[in-house]
Enzyme design. Structure first.
Site, PDB file in Angstrom:
ATOM      1  N   ASP A   1      26.647 -37.137  48.726  1.00 30.87           N
ATOM      2  CA  ASP A   1      25.759 -38.317  48.836  1.00 30.87           C
ATOM      3  C   ASP A   1      26.597 -39.576  48.566  1.00 30.87           C
ATOM      4  O   ASP A   1      26.087 -40.571  48.061  1.00 30.87           O
ATOM      5  CB  ASP A   1      24.591 -38.207  47.852  1.00 30.87           C
ATOM      6  CG  ASP A   1      23.388 -39.059  48.240  1.00 30.87           C
ATOM      7  OD1 ASP A   1      23.357 -39.587  49.376  1.00 30.87           O
ATOM      8  OD2 ASP A   1      22.484 -39.215  47.400  1.00 30.87           O
TER       9      ASP A   1
ATOM     10  N   HIS B   1      19.757 -32.505  47.790  1.00 31.70           N
ATOM     11  CA  HIS B   1      19.271 -32.970  46.473  1.00 31.70           C
ATOM     12  C   HIS B   1      18.432 -31.885  45.774  1.00 31.70           C
ATOM     13  O   HIS B   1      17.571 -32.197  44.959  1.00 31.70           O
ATOM     14  CB  HIS B   1      18.436 -34.258  46.572  1.00 31.70           C
ATOM     15  CG  HIS B   1      18.993 -35.321  47.460  1.00 31.70           C
ATOM     16  ND1 HIS B   1      20.334 -35.596  47.541  1.00 31.70           N
ATOM     17  CD2 HIS B   1      18.374 -36.196  48.304  1.00 31.70           C
ATOM     18  CE1 HIS B   1      20.518 -36.590  48.413  1.00 31.70           C
ATOM     19  NE2 HIS B   1      19.353 -36.958  48.892  1.00 31.70           N
TER      20      HIS B   1
ATOM     21  N   TYR C   1      15.954 -42.011  57.098  1.00 33.94           N
ATOM     22  CA  TYR C   1      14.789 -41.387  56.438  1.00 33.94           C
ATOM     23  C   TYR C   1      13.586 -41.337  57.387  1.00 33.94           C
ATOM     24  O   TYR C   1      12.711 -40.512  57.249  1.00 33.94           O
ATOM     25  CB  TYR C   1      14.362 -42.250  55.242  1.00 33.94           C
ATOM     26  CG  TYR C   1      15.044 -41.979  53.924  1.00 33.94           C
ATOM     27  CD1 TYR C   1      16.291 -41.384  53.841  1.00 33.94           C
ATOM     28  CD2 TYR C   1      14.418 -42.356  52.736  1.00 33.94           C
ATOM     29  CE1 TYR C   1      16.901 -41.172  52.616  1.00 33.94           C
ATOM     30  CE2 TYR C   1      15.014 -42.148  51.507  1.00 33.94           C
ATOM     31  CZ  TYR C   1      16.251 -41.558  51.445  1.00 33.94           C
ATOM     32  OH  TYR C   1      16.834 -41.359  50.224  1.00 33.94           O
TER      33      TYR C   1
ATOM     34  N   ARG D   1      17.939 -31.985  42.028  1.00 27.63           N
ATOM     35  CA  ARG D   1      17.413 -33.206  41.408  1.00 27.63           C
ATOM     36  C   ARG D   1      16.445 -32.895  40.274  1.00 27.63           C
ATOM     37  O   ARG D   1      16.205 -33.731  39.399  1.00 27.63           O
ATOM     38  CB  ARG D   1      16.767 -34.120  42.448  1.00 27.63           C
ATOM     39  CG  ARG D   1      15.421 -33.661  42.954  1.00 27.63           C
ATOM     40  CD  ARG D   1      14.841 -34.649  43.968  1.00 27.63           C
ATOM     41  NE  ARG D   1      14.895 -35.998  43.471  1.00 27.63           N
ATOM     42  CZ  ARG D   1      15.231 -37.088  44.204  1.00 27.63           C
ATOM     43  NH1 ARG D   1      15.519 -36.946  45.485  1.00 27.63           N
ATOM     44  NH2 ARG D   1      15.249 -38.267  43.683  1.00 27.63           N
TER      45      ARG D   1
ATOM     46  N   SER E   1      23.425 -45.434  46.350  1.00 31.33           N
ATOM     47  CA  SER E   1      23.366 -46.218  45.102  1.00 31.33           C
ATOM     48  C   SER E   1      22.949 -45.312  43.952  1.00 31.33           C
ATOM     49  O   SER E   1      22.139 -44.407  44.103  1.00 31.33           O
ATOM     50  CB  SER E   1      22.396 -47.391  45.251  1.00 31.33           C
ATOM     51  OG  SER E   1      21.097 -46.912  45.497  1.00 31.33           O
TER      52      SER E   1
HETATM   53 ZN    ZN Z   1      19.037 -38.609  50.140  1.00 28.75          ZN
END
Ligand code: ZN
Length: 390
Positions: A285, A223, A129, A226, A289
């Site tokens: 992904d 994503h 990230y 999302r 988690s």
């Molecule tokens: Zn991600």
């Protein structure tokens, strides 16, 4: 050597009923009828009433595990080979996530190498990230040129409270370096971008397209499904700027966030809105988690994203959202292959790698998986497992 006889081939485009000869890890020949020479040790696989498709490409898997946002005990485990091949996936791109400290590039490369030794094809993105990007050699360009498995940078987080909050210029520099490293190494130079739910949405990517000469094909924001707002922005970005968008498949379809869109439905929405079907990809992904819920909807802890969700969402796109099979398949085969510049992957064509999935024509239940010409799943049963799987 194998001959897959009389299978309905989706390459991913519909090629009709064909025999496909596989040997030396490659697709050797495809024709409406190929003679079988038992003397040459050719094994026949009956493809009648089955669909033959390219092995799936999952361009975003936390192969080393990810998570850790709730402390060290919430770090998710490494992926195992069977998690990947049981879902028809034969190529993965591994990435780090929020944690670029206890998860390292050298560890990521070792895990990718291990999976390759176990029979599938693997690549990685450099970085996590974090910005500045934590690379192995000290620079994005050097990682791309010197490390064979590195095909891009990612997942760089933007629009998220967990991102390094880079400026638009810092972000553009990452994309520029990744592009140049890609050019010099004859690789994709793709930046995989973690989109959070921040208000900027895809503004950083628009900035790159509007203020530089870098093409949209060097950026894959993920994503996008999302939230409804981000999905709408993703559709606009794809339609007006020719951008590419990636939808994440691993959320539990029974317990989506209130605003979240199931990947299969996101594909349908994008296609109906006029997005070019070559500009949408799915990734799992996997091993990220995930919140887990009891059947009554109460939270009971953390779960782990599954690579096999990639196939599930492709199939749901066909059966639930009525997307044609060839279009749904593109999102998990030819489209990621094109963006990742993998000419021998994601398509069934002579000389391509023999990464193949044979599935029941009516249910699309997986019957056979072949990775680089080796039988991994047959009759729905796993034939090959990872080194430490019992
Ligand atoms: Zn991600």
């Amino acid at each position: 050597m194998f001959i897959i006889q009389s299978a309905h081939v989706y390459a991913p485009e519909d090629l009709g009923i064909l025999d496909v000869l596989v040997g030396g890890g490659k697709v050797i020949k495809m024709a409406s009828h190929l003679p079988v020479e038992p003397a040459y040790g050719v094994t026949v696989i009956d493809g009648a009433k089955k669909v033959l498709m390219p092995g799936l490409i999952d361009a975003h898997v936390h192969i080393l595990g990810g998570g850790g946002e709730g402390g060290a005990k919430t770090r998710t485990p490494e992926v195992m080979l069977s998690d990947i091949i049981s879902g028809g996936v034969t190529t993965v791109v591994g990435c780090l996530g929020t944690d670029g400290c206890t998860r390292t590039m050298s560890n990521l490369l070792a895990k990718a190498k291990g999976l390759e030794e176990e029979g599938i094809t693997t690549y990685v993105y450099t970085g996590s990230y974090q910005v500045p990007v934590r690379t192995l050699t000290g620079s994005i360009i050097d990682d791309l040129i010197l490390l064979e498995k590195v095909v891009g940078t990612g997942e760089i987080a933007i629009s998220d409270h967990r991102s390094s909050q880079p400026t638009k210029e810092e972000f553009a520099r990452i994309v520029a370096d990744t592009r140049v490293g890609g050019i010099l190494s004859a690789k994709a130079g793709l930046v995989n971008i973690h989109m959070g739910d921040g208000r900027e949405k895809l503004a950083f990517l628009r900035h790159v397209l509007e203020h530089t000469q870098i093409p949209a094909s060097n950026m894959l924001p993920t994503h996008i499904n999302r939230s409804r707002v981000l999905m709408e922005d993703g559709i606009d970005y794809a339609c007006r700027l020719g951008g590419y968008i990636d939808l994440t498949t691993s959320s539990d379809p029974d317990f989506l966030e209130p605003d979240e869109i199931k990947a299969s439905t996101g594909l349908k929405l994008a296609l109906d809105a006029g997005v070019d079907e070559n500009h949408v990809t799915f990734s799992s992904d996997g091993q990220g988690s995930l919140p887990a819920f009891n059947p009554d909807g109460t939270f009971h802890g953390l779960g782990v994203g599954k690579v096999s969700s990639l196939y599930r969402e492709m199939r749901d796109a066909v059966f639930l959202d009525k997307v044609p099979l060839a279009s749904a398949l593109k999102a998990v085969t030819a489209n990621p292959a094109t963006l990742l510049k993998l000419p021998t992957k994601g398509r069934i064509v002579e000389h391509a790698d023999a990464d193949l999935v044979l599935a029941d024509e009516k249910t699309l239940a997986i019957d056979t998986v072949i990775a680089k010409g080796a039988l991994m799943v047959s009759g729905g049963q796993l034939l090959v497992k990872g080194t430490f799987e019992t």
